[in-house]
Design an enzyme around this catalytic site. Structure first.
Site, PDB file in Angstrom:
ATOM      1  N   THR A  19       0.854  -1.241   0.087  1.00 28.57           N
ATOM      2  CA  THR A  19       0.020   0.050   0.087  1.00 28.57           C
ATOM      3  C   THR A  19       0.828   1.243  -0.035  1.00 28.57           C
ATOM      4  OG1 THR A  19      -0.123  -0.029   2.275  1.00 28.57           O
ATOM      5  CG2 THR A  19      -1.922  -1.079   1.193  1.00 28.57           C
ATOM      6  N   ARG A  24       2.567   1.879  -5.275  1.00 31.51           N
ATOM      7  CA  ARG A  24       1.413   2.581  -5.841  1.00 31.51           C
ATOM      8  C   ARG A  24       1.973   3.261  -7.181  1.00 31.51           C
ATOM      9  NH1 ARG A  24      -1.370   7.651  -5.267  1.00 31.51           N
ATOM     10  NH2 ARG A  24       0.668   8.500  -4.552  1.00 31.51           N
ATOM     11  N   ARG A  51       0.316  -3.578   7.160  1.00 34.55           N
ATOM     12  CA  ARG A  51      -0.572  -3.514   8.332  1.00 34.55           C
ATOM     13  C   ARG A  51      -1.901  -3.149   8.395  1.00 34.55           C
ATOM     14  NH1 ARG A  51       3.762   0.083  11.596  1.00 34.55           N
ATOM     15  NH2 ARG A  51       3.192   0.983   9.523  1.00 34.55           N
ATOM     16  N   LYS A 148      16.396   0.060  -2.582  1.00 35.11           N
ATOM     17  CA  LYS A 148      17.134   1.305  -1.839  1.00 35.11           C
ATOM     18  C   LYS A 148      16.600   2.035  -0.792  1.00 35.11           C
ATOM     19  CE  LYS A 148      17.411   5.366  -3.960  1.00 35.11           C
ATOM     20  NZ  LYS A 148      18.035   6.716  -4.613  1.00 35.11           N
ATOM     21  N   LYS A 182      16.962   0.738 -17.005  1.00 34.97           N
ATOM     22  CA  LYS A 182      16.457   1.764 -18.118  1.00 34.97           C
ATOM     23  C   LYS A 182      17.227   1.083 -19.509  1.00 34.97           C
ATOM     24  CE  LYS A 182      16.450   5.804 -15.526  1.00 34.97           C
ATOM     25  NZ  LYS A 182      14.966   6.234 -15.717  1.00 34.97           N
ATOM     26  N   HIS A 240      23.119   4.861  -7.992  1.00 32.19           N
ATOM     27  CA  HIS A 240      22.996   5.243  -9.384  1.00 32.19           C
ATOM     28  C   HIS A 240      24.251   5.503 -10.033  1.00 32.19           C
ATOM     29  CE1 HIS A 240      18.987   4.863  -8.082  1.00 32.19           C
ATOM     30  NE2 HIS A 240      18.882   5.998  -7.673  1.00 32.19           N
TER      31      HIS A 240
HETATM   32  P1  NAP Z   1       6.053   4.240   2.264  1.00 27.84           P
HETATM   33  O1  NAP Z   1       5.021   5.052   1.307  1.00 27.84           O
HETATM   34  O2  NAP Z   1       6.120   4.718   3.521  1.00 27.84           O
HETATM   35  O3  NAP Z   1       5.088   2.682   2.318  1.00 27.84           O
HETATM   36  C1  NAP Z   1       5.723   1.726   3.447  1.00 27.84           C
HETATM   37  C2  NAP Z   1       4.990   0.454   3.238  1.00 27.84           C
HETATM   38  O4  NAP Z   1       5.295  -0.462   4.185  1.00 27.84           O
HETATM   39  C3  NAP Z   1       3.385   0.867   3.488  1.00 27.84           C
HETATM   40  O5  NAP Z   1       2.751  -0.189   2.542  1.00 27.84           O
HETATM   41  C4  NAP Z   1       3.234   0.236   4.916  1.00 27.84           C
HETATM   42  O6  NAP Z   1       1.906  -0.143   5.259  1.00 27.84           O
HETATM   43  C5  NAP Z   1       4.249  -0.961   5.033  1.00 27.84           C
HETATM   44  N1  NAP Z   1       4.677  -1.189   6.292  1.00 27.84           N
HETATM   45  C6  NAP Z   1       5.237  -0.336   7.183  1.00 27.84           C
HETATM   46  N2  NAP Z   1       5.505  -1.190   8.468  1.00 27.84           N
HETATM   47  C7  NAP Z   1       5.047  -2.232   8.254  1.00 27.84           C
HETATM   48  C8  NAP Z   1       5.402  -3.405   9.055  1.00 27.84           C
HETATM   49  N3  NAP Z   1       5.823  -3.280  10.478  1.00 27.84           N
HETATM   50  N4  NAP Z   1       4.743  -4.664   8.511  1.00 27.84           N
HETATM   51  C9  NAP Z   1       4.123  -4.583   7.552  1.00 27.84           C
HETATM   52  N5  NAP Z   1       3.932  -3.500   6.503  1.00 27.84           N
HETATM   53  C10 NAP Z   1       4.616  -2.447   6.918  1.00 27.84           C
HETATM   54  O7  NAP Z   1       7.222   3.872   1.659  1.00 27.84           O
HETATM   55  P2  NAP Z   1       7.571   3.783   0.112  1.00 27.84           P
HETATM   56  O8  NAP Z   1       7.994   5.158  -0.471  1.00 27.84           O
HETATM   57  O9  NAP Z   1       6.713   3.065  -0.849  1.00 27.84           O
HETATM   58  O10 NAP Z   1       8.970   3.156   0.115  1.00 27.84           O
HETATM   59  C11 NAP Z   1       9.449   1.700   0.466  1.00 27.84           C
HETATM   60  C12 NAP Z   1      10.725   1.416   0.143  1.00 27.84           C
HETATM   61  O11 NAP Z   1      11.279   1.579  -1.052  1.00 27.84           O
HETATM   62  C13 NAP Z   1      11.611   2.366   1.148  1.00 27.84           C
HETATM   63  O12 NAP Z   1      12.696   1.449   1.725  1.00 27.84           O
HETATM   64  C14 NAP Z   1      11.921   3.199   0.099  1.00 27.84           C
HETATM   65  O13 NAP Z   1      13.193   3.948   0.635  1.00 27.84           O
HETATM   66  C15 NAP Z   1      12.284   2.887  -1.092  1.00 27.84           C
HETATM   67  N6  NAP Z   1      11.977   3.227  -2.269  1.00 27.84           N
HETATM   68  C16 NAP Z   1      10.906   4.221  -2.396  1.00 27.84           C
HETATM   69  C17 NAP Z   1      10.963   4.924  -3.734  1.00 27.84           C
HETATM   70  C18 NAP Z   1       9.889   5.708  -3.884  1.00 27.84           C
HETATM   71  O14 NAP Z   1       9.833   6.289  -4.916  1.00 27.84           O
HETATM   72  N7  NAP Z   1       8.630   5.762  -3.236  1.00 27.84           N
HETATM   73  C19 NAP Z   1      11.917   4.967  -4.605  1.00 27.84           C
HETATM   74  C20 NAP Z   1      12.996   4.339  -4.328  1.00 27.84           C
HETATM   75  C21 NAP Z   1      13.114   3.444  -3.096  1.00 27.84           C
HETATM   76  P3  NAP Z   1       1.095   0.071   6.532  1.00 27.84           P
HETATM   77  O15 NAP Z   1       1.313   1.284   6.868  1.00 27.84           O
HETATM   78  O16 NAP Z   1      -0.276  -0.414   6.096  1.00 27.84           O
HETATM   79  O17 NAP Z   1       1.704  -1.179   7.410  1.00 27.84           O
END
Ligand code: NAP
Length: 483
Positions: A19, A24, A51, A148, A182, A240
């Site tokens: 989620t 997304r 969660r 990452k 890419k 990168h």
């Molecule tokens: P986010 O929006 O904060 O989402 C975190 C997800 O983890 C949510 O689905 C949350 O759902 C779940 N979660 C958190 N604690 C949990 C637990 N104890 N048990 C089970 N599920 C849990 O983070 P994000 O931006 O998607 O990033 C995810 C990872 O990808 C991170 O390491 C980030 O650094 C990396 N990343 C993200 C991007 C980006 O563009 N967003 C790019 C590169 C890398 P609930 O709150 O419902 O538990």
């Protein structure tokens, strides 16, 4: 040209953090496109996990809205979105508790490939690995995908690697760097190793220098808390830019296979000299053109975190000794622009005399926004009169040369399907990640111990003046951002 699609066998994909923002924006729309392309069979099961208690129906609605928001509109209408949603389920579980794990185990199909995508913060990687393997949810063929940041220094990266290695072997671990997915990055290897033309010139005898720029127009809003602790060196250079440097500088691998390619990349990182402190410029954007400063964005008026970095480095190996590599990346720069430019040396003698000016060949590899490769060659300026020379681009825009890129998978799509097919070539190996941190750590420690403050630069500029001076001192110029 329509890309060839080879369907895979049905698989179970579990997205921890299903989620979250990454799921997304990238993972779920990417899976949808591969489904539309006919690569993912309809028996496949994609399970989001987090969660929150949103249930299967709630998750399908969440995914439908993500696809509407982040896929091209025509894709949503022509392809069976409802059929894709049928593949989806959701399980509420806690990575750090007991809740939900039995439900997940019950949903998995015996005998099928299982891939577990850790789209959560790295602090949960160890718990997830433990729960999965300890709970008997994995077998020798199961794979895990980790995002990452892979650590914030060498020690933390080693700890993460150890936590994963305690439960999985390296062949099961896919560390994503989406830059490697890419099209142009792979084309870089095709251009280098598929043509006779470039390889004989690809060394310090013929190459004057190489520039790698990854410029972004966006600021840090939305990721402020994370970015303030990381900065550009950790967020961009360690992964990168380092990966791009490896691909441009590596020796030809014996085969295009995961470990032969990664062995060569590792040798590049290990050949990097430590960076001299006066070869680094750190910057931080200030308010301009109606946008807030970095310090306002992170709500820390005394922040010393860099949102920009430019550095010069050298490789101590036979091929590149003496050739400088200039790396530059930053937020709130003039344009979104990622490119690598290989600048060749002057011809040894100009038969046209000094009035013809200085002309150099350049190979420019554009990664974004428009992927393509351009070779700058020198020709006669058309028309009567003397012999005047001009530089013109031999352009290979992929969109033009290979047709619309509408069918080409984006980085995440390609990488997720590589996980399913079991191809690790475009994923970082544990030793690569650790070697990159081993090079980055002393640089960061150096400015921390000196208490260096980043240089201010106007938002939407080309970065601090000192970055221009870094390369100008050597009689060279950065290629213009956005050119
Ligand atoms: P986010 O929006 O904060 O989402 C975190 C997800 O983890 C949510 O689905 C949350 O759902 C779940 N979660 C958190 N604690 C949990 C637990 N104890 N048990 C089970 N599920 C849990 O983070 P994000 O931006 O998607 O990033 C995810 C990872 O990808 C991170 O390491 C980030 O650094 C990396 N990343 C993200 C991007 C980006 O563009 N967003 C790019 C590169 C890398 P609930 O709150 O419902 O538990």
């Amino acid at each position: 040209m329509v890309s060839r699609v080879i369907p895979v066998d049905p698989f179970d994909l579990i997205i921890f953090g299903g989620t979250g923002d990454l799921a997304r924006r990238k993972i779920l729309p990417g899976l949808f496109r591969r489904f539309c392309a006919g690569q993912i069979p309809s028996e496949t099961e994609i399970i989001g996990a987090g969660r929150s208690e949103i249930g299967q129906q709630g998750y399908r609605e969440f995914v439908a809205s993500a696809i509407h928001e982040f896929s091209k509109r025509e894709e949503c209408s022509i392809c069976g979105l409802n059929e894709f949603l049928e593949l989806l389920d959701y399980i509420s579980l806690d990575a750090q508790g007991e809740r939900g794990w039995a439900d997940l185990a019950a949903r998995l199909h015996p005998g099928r490939l299982r891939a577990f995508y850790f789209s959560v913060g790295p602090s949960l990687f160890g718990d997830l690995a433990e729960r999965l393997a300890g709970g008997g949810l994995t077998d020798a063929g199961s794979r895990i995908v980790v995002e990452k940041p892979f650590g914030h220094d060498l020690e933390s990266a080693q700890a993460l690697n150890a936590a994963l290695a305690a439960r999985f072997n390296e062949r099961q671990i896919y560390r994503i760097d989406h830059y490697l997915g890419k099209e142009t990055v792979q084309n870089l290897m095709a251009v280098r190793f598929g043509n006779m033309l470039f390889e004989p010139l690809w060394n310090s005898q013929y190459v004057d220098h190489i520039q790698i720029t990854v410029a972004e127009r966006v600021g840090v809003a939305g990721r402020a808390a994370f970015y303030e602790k990381a900065g550009a060196m950790r967020d961009m250079v360690q992964n990168h830019l380092m990966q791009l440097l490896c691909l441009i500088a590596m020796e030809p691998p014996a085969k295009f296979e995961p470990d032969t390619v990664r062995d060569e990349k590792l040798k590049v990182i290990r050949a990097l000299d430590p960076v001299e402190p006066h070869h680094i410029v750190r910057g931080q954007y200030t308010a301009a053109e109606g946008v807030a400063s970095y310090r306002e964005d992170v709500d820390n008026p005394r922040s010393r975190t860099e949102s920009f970095i430019a550095l010069k480095c050298h490789l101590s190996n036979w091929r590149w000794a003496g050739t400088p590599f200039y790396l530059r990346t930053g937020k709130r720069l003039r344009a979104r622009d990622s490119q690598i430019t290989v600048v060749f040396k002057d011809a040894p003698h100009s038969i046209f005399g000094p009035e013809a000016g200085r002309h150099r060949n350049e190979l420019r590899i554009k990664l974004q926004p428009d992927e393509g490769i351009t070779l700058k060659v020198t020709i006669k300026d058309p028309g009567p009169g003397g012999m005047r020379l001009v530089d013109v681009p031999l352009d290979m825009s992929f969109a033009e040369a290979l047709g619309s890129d509408a069918d080409a998978p984006d980085a995440y799509e390609r990488l997720i399907m590589d996980v399913i097919r079991g191809n690790q070539t475009l994923f970082m190996r544990d030793d690569e990640v650790e070697a990159a941190w081993a090079w980055t750590d002393p640089v960061i420690r150096g400015w921390e111990s000196r208490g260096d403050a980043p240089k201010p630069y106007d938002a939407y500029s080309a970065g601090p003046d000192d970055a221009a001076m870094l390369i100008r001192r050597d009689g060279r110029e950065w290629r213009e951002i956005g050119s």
